[in-house]
Design a protein around this motif. Structure first.
Motif, PDB file in Angstrom:
ATOM      1  N   GLN A  19       0.823  -1.197   0.000  1.00  0.00           N
ATOM      2  CA  GLN A  19       0.000   0.000   0.000  1.00  0.00           C
ATOM      3  C   GLN A  19       0.866   1.259   0.000  1.00  0.00           C
ATOM      4  O   GLN A  19       0.457   2.313  -0.497  1.00  0.00           O
ATOM      5  N   SER A  20       2.070   1.125   0.582  1.00  0.00           N
ATOM      6  CA  SER A  20       2.973   2.272   0.672  1.00  0.00           C
ATOM      7  C   SER A  20       4.020   2.290  -0.430  1.00  0.00           C
ATOM      8  O   SER A  20       4.479   3.362  -0.839  1.00  0.00           O
ATOM      9  N   TYR A  21       4.400   1.096  -0.899  1.00  0.00           N
ATOM     10  CA  TYR A  21       5.481   1.005  -1.878  1.00  0.00           C
ATOM     11  C   TYR A  21       5.028   0.160  -3.058  1.00  0.00           C
ATOM     12  O   TYR A  21       4.054  -0.582  -2.990  1.00  0.00           O
ATOM     13  N   ASN A  22       5.766   0.242  -4.122  1.00  0.00           N
ATOM     14  CA  ASN A  22       5.441  -0.457  -5.359  1.00  0.00           C
ATOM     15  C   ASN A  22       6.118  -1.824  -5.374  1.00  0.00           C
ATOM     16  O   ASN A  22       7.345  -1.904  -5.308  1.00  0.00           O
ATOM     17  N   GLN A  23       5.310  -2.888  -5.474  1.00  0.00           N
ATOM     18  CA  GLN A  23       5.875  -4.236  -5.519  1.00  0.00           C
ATOM     19  C   GLN A  23       6.817  -4.383  -6.706  1.00  0.00           C
ATOM     20  O   GLN A  23       7.894  -4.986  -6.590  1.00  0.00           O
ATOM     21  N   GLU A  24       6.426  -3.867  -7.841  1.00  0.00           N
ATOM     22  CA  GLU A  24       7.257  -4.001  -9.029  1.00  0.00           C
ATOM     23  C   GLU A  24       8.596  -3.294  -8.854  1.00  0.00           C
ATOM     24  O   GLU A  24       9.613  -3.752  -9.382  1.00  0.00           O
ATOM     25  N   GLU A  25       8.583  -2.213  -8.108  1.00  0.00           N
ATOM     26  CA  GLU A  25       9.841  -1.509  -7.847  1.00  0.00           C
ATOM     27  C   GLU A  25      10.790  -2.396  -7.061  1.00  0.00           C
ATOM     28  O   GLU A  25      11.976  -2.498  -7.375  1.00  0.00           O
ATOM     29  N   LEU A  26      10.249  -3.097  -6.053  1.00  0.00           N
ATOM     30  CA  LEU A  26      11.066  -3.999  -5.242  1.00  0.00           C
ATOM     31  C   LEU A  26      11.606  -5.144  -6.080  1.00  0.00           C
ATOM     32  O   LEU A  26      12.795  -5.474  -6.037  1.00  0.00           O
ATOM     33  N   ILE A  27      10.728  -5.762  -6.863  1.00  0.00           N
ATOM     34  CA  ILE A  27      11.134  -6.913  -7.676  1.00  0.00           C
ATOM     35  C   ILE A  27      12.118  -6.479  -8.762  1.00  0.00           C
ATOM     36  O   ILE A  27      13.151  -7.127  -8.978  1.00  0.00           O
ATOM     37  N   HIS A  28      11.810  -5.387  -9.435  1.00  0.00           N
ATOM     38  CA  HIS A  28      12.666  -4.932 -10.538  1.00  0.00           C
ATOM     39  C   HIS A  28      14.049  -4.541 -10.031  1.00  0.00           C
ATOM     40  O   HIS A  28      15.062  -4.812 -10.689  1.00  0.00           O
ATOM     41  N   ALA A  29      14.094  -3.945  -8.839  1.00  0.00           N
ATOM     42  CA  ALA A  29      15.365  -3.436  -8.329  1.00  0.00           C
ATOM     43  C   ALA A  29      16.253  -4.531  -7.762  1.00  0.00           C
ATOM     44  O   ALA A  29      17.484  -4.451  -7.879  1.00  0.00           O
ATOM     45  N   TYR A  30      15.655  -5.606  -7.174  1.00  0.00           N
ATOM     46  CA  TYR A  30      16.481  -6.513  -6.379  1.00  0.00           C
ATOM     47  C   TYR A  30      16.372  -7.999  -6.729  1.00  0.00           C
ATOM     48  O   TYR A  30      17.177  -8.787  -6.241  1.00  0.00           O
ATOM     49  N   LEU A  31      15.431  -8.389  -7.559  1.00  0.00           N
ATOM     50  CA  LEU A  31      15.309  -9.802  -7.922  1.00  0.00           C
ATOM     51  C   LEU A  31      16.072 -10.069  -9.210  1.00  0.00           C
ATOM     52  O   LEU A  31      15.930  -9.341 -10.194  1.00  0.00           O
ATOM     53  N   SER A  32      16.889 -11.108  -9.200  1.00  0.00           N
ATOM     54  CA  SER A  32      17.621 -11.465 -10.415  1.00  0.00           C
ATOM     55  C   SER A  32      16.632 -11.902 -11.494  1.00  0.00           C
ATOM     56  O   SER A  32      15.508 -12.327 -11.182  1.00  0.00           O
ATOM     57  N   PRO A  33      17.003 -11.823 -12.775  1.00  0.00           N
ATOM     58  CA  PRO A  33      16.066 -12.136 -13.868  1.00  0.00           C
ATOM     59  C   PRO A  33      15.446 -13.524 -13.750  1.00  0.00           C
ATOM     60  O   PRO A  33      14.290 -13.711 -14.134  1.00  0.00           O
ATOM     61  N   SER A  34      16.175 -14.489 -13.226  1.00  0.00           N
ATOM     62  CA  SER A  34      15.622 -15.832 -13.084  1.00  0.00           C
ATOM     63  C   SER A  34      15.231 -16.137 -11.639  1.00  0.00           C
ATOM     64  O   SER A  34      15.008 -17.297 -11.279  1.00  0.00           O
ATOM     65  N   GLY A  35      15.127 -15.088 -10.809  1.00  0.00           N
ATOM     66  CA  GLY A  35      14.855 -15.273  -9.399  1.00  0.00           C
ATOM     67  C   GLY A  35      13.385 -15.488  -9.088  1.00  0.00           C
ATOM     68  O   GLY A  35      12.511 -15.451  -9.967  1.00  0.00           O
ATOM     69  N   HIS A  36      13.090 -15.725  -7.802  1.00  0.00           N
ATOM     70  CA  HIS A  36      11.734 -16.013  -7.347  1.00  0.00           C
ATOM     71  C   HIS A  36      11.376 -15.132  -6.160  1.00  0.00           C
ATOM     72  O   HIS A  36      12.163 -14.966  -5.233  1.00  0.00           O
ATOM     73  N   PHE A  37      10.160 -14.568  -6.227  1.00  0.00           N
ATOM     74  CA  PHE A  37       9.617 -13.734  -5.157  1.00  0.00           C
ATOM     75  C   PHE A  37       8.551 -14.558  -4.434  1.00  0.00           C
ATOM     76  O   PHE A  37       7.606 -15.041  -5.052  1.00  0.00           O
ATOM     77  N   ILE A  38       8.675 -14.717  -3.109  1.00  0.00           N
ATOM     78  CA  ILE A  38       7.790 -15.593  -2.336  1.00  0.00           C
ATOM     79  C   ILE A  38       7.170 -14.803  -1.205  1.00  0.00           C
ATOM     80  O   ILE A  38       7.877 -14.126  -0.447  1.00  0.00           O
ATOM     81  N   THR A  39       5.842 -14.866  -1.086  1.00  0.00           N
ATOM     82  CA  THR A  39       5.142 -14.199   0.005  1.00  0.00           C
ATOM     83  C   THR A  39       3.898 -14.986   0.371  1.00  0.00           C
ATOM     84  O   THR A  39       3.479 -15.860  -0.368  1.00  0.00           O
TER      85      THR A  39
END
Length: 293
Positions: free
Chosen positions: A273-293
């Motif tokens: 709600q405060s920050y952009n999920q895509e900003e987090l993923i784009h900035a810190y997840l490697s191209p073949s990485g996985h985001f888990i929540t």
């Protein structure tokens, strides 16, 4: 405990039946790393994901199954945030160093959680020896106090008053998240792992164990938290522990690093709600990485 003179000490609950090779296995485990504080085996009746299910219909058959099972195997050793020590096996000097059990936990419950936290905070690892099975009748002593004196809740509150942490709500791994990891895991020798808002770190430590048991020899864990009370315990299991209040804090501290896995455990709806999920993923997840929540 005060009279013990041997190199090792084993604190054994009064409702245990010991099995073949239990002592040799625990000695092998604790001697494998000078940073191990104490180790504890699995049992047929125990919480904290330490249960081992062997088929038997009698105590004689149990001993036969245990003899076959209790073969030292380091791939079954797991570092943990806390242990339920049906046997607490330690070097005697280390138990004395951390001060033994806290008598405030007079009913018994949460004394194990407390001693686990004090071993870790003194710089030692806790290892679950999953290669060793013993028999546990279960709650023979504590069951009466639980029914008559509400001992579980009283002891839980004593722990919370001491640490500001609820050992159950904030100290247990989310095994559903660990299960979700399995479908995304591609074996590789080195893993970079970012864990965000994971309380004291039980879940990322379970992730780290899975990585290591499935082909990763080098796991670099960075923990991010927005609550200072977790910093002390996160430092005991992380390669790096960082505190943030804003997305700008994250950017400043990580500076565009890339991670193979990003785990976000608690507070994710409020975060996005405060920050952009895509900003987090784009900035810190490697191209073949996985985001888990």
């Amino acid at each position: 405990m005060n009279e013990a003179r041997g190199k090792y000490i084993a604190l054994i609950s009064n409702d245990m039946i010991l099995t073949a090779n239990w002592l040799d296995n625990l000695v092998t485990c604790i001697e494998s790393d000078p940073q191990i504080g104490f180790v504890s085996p699995g049992a047929n009746y125990v919480s904290n994901y330490q249960q081992i299910n062997l088929p038997f219909n009698s105590l004689e058959e149990m001993q036969q199954q245990a003899r076959a099972y209790n073969v030292s195997n380091s791939t079954k050793w797991e570092e943990r945030i806390r242990l339920m020590p049906v046997i607490l096996f330690s070097l005697t000097e280390r138990l004395r160093e951390i001060g033994g059990y806290d008598s405030r936990f007079s009913f018994g419950e949460f004394g194990d959680d407390d001693i686990s936290y004090r071993y870790r905070r003194a710089g030692y690892k806790l290892i679950y020896a999953g290669d060793t099975f013993i028999f546990h009748h279960g709650s023979v002593t504590t069951g009466i106090d639980q029914r008559q004196n509400n001992s579980l809740q009283i002891s839980r509150q004593i722990f919370h008053s001491k640490y500001g942490i609820d050992s159950w709500a904030e100290g247990l791994p989310n095994m559903q998240l660990v299960e979700s990891l399995k479908s995304r895991w591609t074996p590789k020798p080195t893993v970079s792992f970012l864990a965000i808002n994971c309380c004291v770190g039980a879940t990322p430590l379970a992730f780290k164990t899975y990585f290591k048991q499935n082909g990763a020899s080098n796991v670099q864990l960075t923990s991010l938290t927005n609550q200072e009370k977790y910093m002390t315990d996160l430092r005991t299991i992380s390669d790096r522990t960082l505190y943030y209040q804003t997305m700008a804090d994250i950017h400043q501290q990580l500076r565009g690093e890339r991670f193979d896995y990003i785990l976000f455990e608690y507070g994710y709806p409020d975060f996005i709600q405060s920050y952009n999920q895509e900003e987090l993923i784009h900035a810190y997840l490697s191209p073949s990485g996985h985001f888990i929540t």
